[in-house]
Every structure is written in C-alpha cells, then in structure tokens.
Design a protein around this motif. Structure first.
Motif, mmCIF file in Angstrom:
data_model
loop_
_atom_site.group_PDB
_atom_site.id
_atom_site.type_symbol
_atom_site.label_atom_id
_atom_site.label_comp_id
_atom_site.label_asym_id
_atom_site.label_seq_id
_atom_site.Cartn_x
_atom_site.Cartn_y
_atom_site.Cartn_z
ATOM 1 N N LEU A 18 0.827 -1.213 0.000
ATOM 2 C CA LEU A 18 0.000 0.000 0.000
ATOM 3 C C LEU A 18 0.859 1.261 0.000
ATOM 4 C CD1 LEU A 18 -2.803 -1.162 2.460
ATOM 5 C CD2 LEU A 18 -2.969 -0.876 -0.034
ATOM 6 N N SER A 19 1.963 1.226 0.691
ATOM 7 C CA SER A 19 2.888 2.362 0.688
ATOM 8 C C SER A 19 3.490 2.555 -0.711
ATOM 9 C CB SER A 19 3.989 2.130 1.726
ATOM 10 O OG SER A 19 4.873 3.214 1.762
ATOM 11 N N ALA A 20 3.837 1.442 -1.349
ATOM 12 C CA ALA A 20 4.386 1.504 -2.712
ATOM 13 C C ALA A 20 3.351 2.061 -3.689
ATOM 14 C CB ALA A 20 4.850 0.114 -3.159
ATOM 15 N N GLU A 21 2.096 1.669 -3.512
ATOM 16 C CA GLU A 21 1.028 2.183 -4.373
ATOM 17 C C GLU A 21 0.911 3.701 -4.235
ATOM 18 O OE1 GLU A 21 -1.669 0.149 -6.474
ATOM 19 O OE2 GLU A 21 0.416 -0.448 -6.611
ATOM 20 N N LYS A 22 1.024 4.195 -3.019
ATOM 21 C CA LYS A 22 0.972 5.647 -2.801
ATOM 22 C C LYS A 22 2.154 6.339 -3.462
ATOM 23 C CE LYS A 22 -1.631 5.533 1.508
ATOM 24 N NZ LYS A 22 -1.582 5.729 2.958
ATOM 25 N N ALA A 47 2.086 9.000 -6.630
ATOM 26 C CA ALA A 47 2.730 10.317 -6.503
ATOM 27 C C ALA A 47 3.881 10.482 -7.506
ATOM 28 C CB ALA A 47 3.251 10.506 -5.082
ATOM 29 N N CYS A 48 3.991 9.551 -8.449
ATOM 30 C CA CYS A 48 5.038 9.571 -9.489
ATOM 31 C C CYS A 48 6.446 9.428 -8.906
ATOM 32 C CB CYS A 48 4.935 10.818 -10.360
ATOM 33 S SG CYS A 48 3.349 10.982 -11.196
ATOM 34 N N GLU A 49 6.546 8.808 -7.756
ATOM 35 C CA GLU A 49 7.845 8.517 -7.138
ATOM 36 C C GLU A 49 8.195 7.068 -7.479
ATOM 37 O OE1 GLU A 49 6.858 9.341 -3.055
ATOM 38 O OE2 GLU A 49 7.364 11.460 -3.274
ATOM 39 N N GLN A 87 10.040 -0.143 -2.722
ATOM 40 C CA GLN A 87 9.043 -0.627 -1.764
ATOM 41 C C GLN A 87 8.405 -1.932 -2.239
ATOM 42 O OE1 GLN A 87 6.929 3.123 -1.847
ATOM 43 N NE2 GLN A 87 7.362 3.474 0.338
ATOM 44 N N TYR A 88 8.099 -2.016 -3.533
ATOM 45 C CA TYR A 88 7.540 -3.268 -4.063
ATOM 46 C C TYR A 88 8.545 -4.407 -3.884
ATOM 47 C CZ TYR A 88 3.757 -0.737 -6.502
ATOM 48 O OH TYR A 88 2.665 0.023 -6.815
ATOM 49 N N ARG A 89 9.807 -4.147 -4.188
ATOM 50 C CA ARG A 89 10.834 -5.188 -4.040
ATOM 51 C C ARG A 89 10.936 -5.638 -2.582
ATOM 52 N NH1 ARG A 89 14.073 -2.076 -8.181
ATOM 53 N NH2 ARG A 89 14.059 -3.417 -10.018
ATOM 54 N N ARG A 118 8.344 0.319 -15.483
ATOM 55 C CA ARG A 118 7.999 0.792 -16.834
ATOM 56 C C ARG A 118 8.046 2.311 -16.879
ATOM 57 N NH1 ARG A 118 3.195 1.980 -19.080
ATOM 58 N NH2 ARG A 118 2.019 1.115 -17.364
ATOM 59 N N MET A 119 7.525 2.948 -15.848
ATOM 60 C CA MET A 119 7.534 4.409 -15.819
ATOM 61 C C MET A 119 8.948 4.973 -15.657
ATOM 62 S SD MET A 119 4.515 5.068 -16.534
ATOM 63 C CE MET A 119 4.549 6.840 -16.368
ATOM 64 N N GLU A 120 9.862 4.173 -15.125
ATOM 65 C CA GLU A 120 11.268 4.574 -15.036
ATOM 66 C C GLU A 120 12.007 4.308 -16.347
ATOM 67 O OE1 GLU A 120 13.695 4.130 -11.230
ATOM 68 O OE2 GLU A 120 12.315 2.418 -11.134
#
Length: 183
Positions: free
Chosen positions: A10-14, A18-20, A27-29, A55-57
């Motif tokens: 959930l923290s990673a989703e946030k 936020a485009c971070e 966080q996902y890892r 992908r966004m990176e």
C-alpha cells in the motif's frame, strides 16, 4: 490486520501514484521479500505494481519480467482478471521496447479474457492501448477507430477516467494531430 507485505504494498502504491517510481519500485521489491507476501493475489499485485513503476522509469525489460511473473501467478491461481491485467502491463512494457508486434499479441490475449469475463473497462483499456500503438505506427484511421471503441467501452463501464483517456487519444498528440491528419 494487514501483514507487513500488505502495508509495504500500500505504501508503494501511494509512492507510484505520486510519481515517485524509484521509491515505489524499492518498496515493491521489499514487499516481495517480506513476511505475508505468499497470498497469490497480493504477490501478483506487488509484481504488477513493480512492473508499472519500472515501466515508468523506462526499465522496460525489468518491467516485462515482473509482469511475466504476475501472469504466471494469476494462471496458477485461476485468476483471469489478474492475468488479463498483467498481460496489459506486459504489452505496454513491450511497447516501451519498440516491440509493437509483441505488444499487440499480449493485448489480444488480454482482450480475449476481458471478452470472456465481460470486463468493459478492461476492453476499453485494450482498445486504448492498441490505438496508442497504431498511432505510433502512423496508422491514424485505425488508431482513431480504437480510441472511439475505447470511449464506448469506458462509457458503458461508467469509468470517467477511462473516457478521458479515450478522448485524449482521439485528440492525438500535439493538440489534435489525428483530427488534422484526417481533415
């Protein structure tokens, strides 16, 4: 009570929202290595989220690997919706690698699942993604057809954000490139 892996997810989703993306990927890892991540749906969501952040990176090969793992987990769990969503992510990673033919294959697989499950929003996304690929390939008339179909599916699913994406696709890049090309 949420497991440590769920809280990290959930923290990673946030962070991703936020485009971070770099922070989200980390966080996902971490969530993948944390207690409580063995629930197939959660593990699939973590991997799909990781794929999206990568992908966004611009890390398309790493993103594709995460999405492939999410597809496999979904297949093992019999989760058609999760599989279709991960296939869409995999398609967009392939698009990022300029593998448009591969991307279209994965989108077609996702489309078949969304048709079977009558997922209108999923079908809207597939049409939008195909339109984006066709636009890049300068197949403007076909791209516009897909964006219009996307809008129809999104309207039927009452997904206002999806409708906005479909309308933006119809406008094209550069303030209406598709309409100018057809004029």
């Amino acid at each position: 009570m949420k497991s440590p892996a769920e809280r990290l997810y959930l923290s990673a989703e946030k962070s991703r929202a936020a485009c971070e993306y770099k922070k989200a990927a980390a966080q996902y890892r971490k969530a993948l290595k944390t207690r409580g991540n063995s629930i197939p749906g959660l593990r699939r969501d973590i991997l799909s989220g990781l794929g999206g952040a990568l992908r966004m990176e611009g890390k398309f090969k790493q993103a594709a690997l995460a999405y492939r793992k999410a597809v496999k987990i979904s297949e093992k769990a019999g989760d058609a919706a999760g599989k279709a969503d991960a296939l869409c992510g995999l398609a967009m990673a392939r698009k990022g690698m300029d593998d448009f033919a591969g991307a279209l294959v994965y989108l077609e697989k996702a489309r078949s699942i969304y048709m079977e499950t009558n997922d209108k929003a999923g079908l809207g996304y597939v049409c939008w993604a195909k339109g984006a690929i066709l636009r890049i390939k300068n197949r403007i008339n076909q791209a516009l057809e897909h964006f219009k179909a996307s809008e129809k599916y999104y309207r039927n699913s009452k997904d206002d954000y999806g409708v906005a994406y479909a309308l933006a696709g119809q406008g094209g890049q550069g303030g209406g490139a598709i309409q100018r090309a057809l004029a």
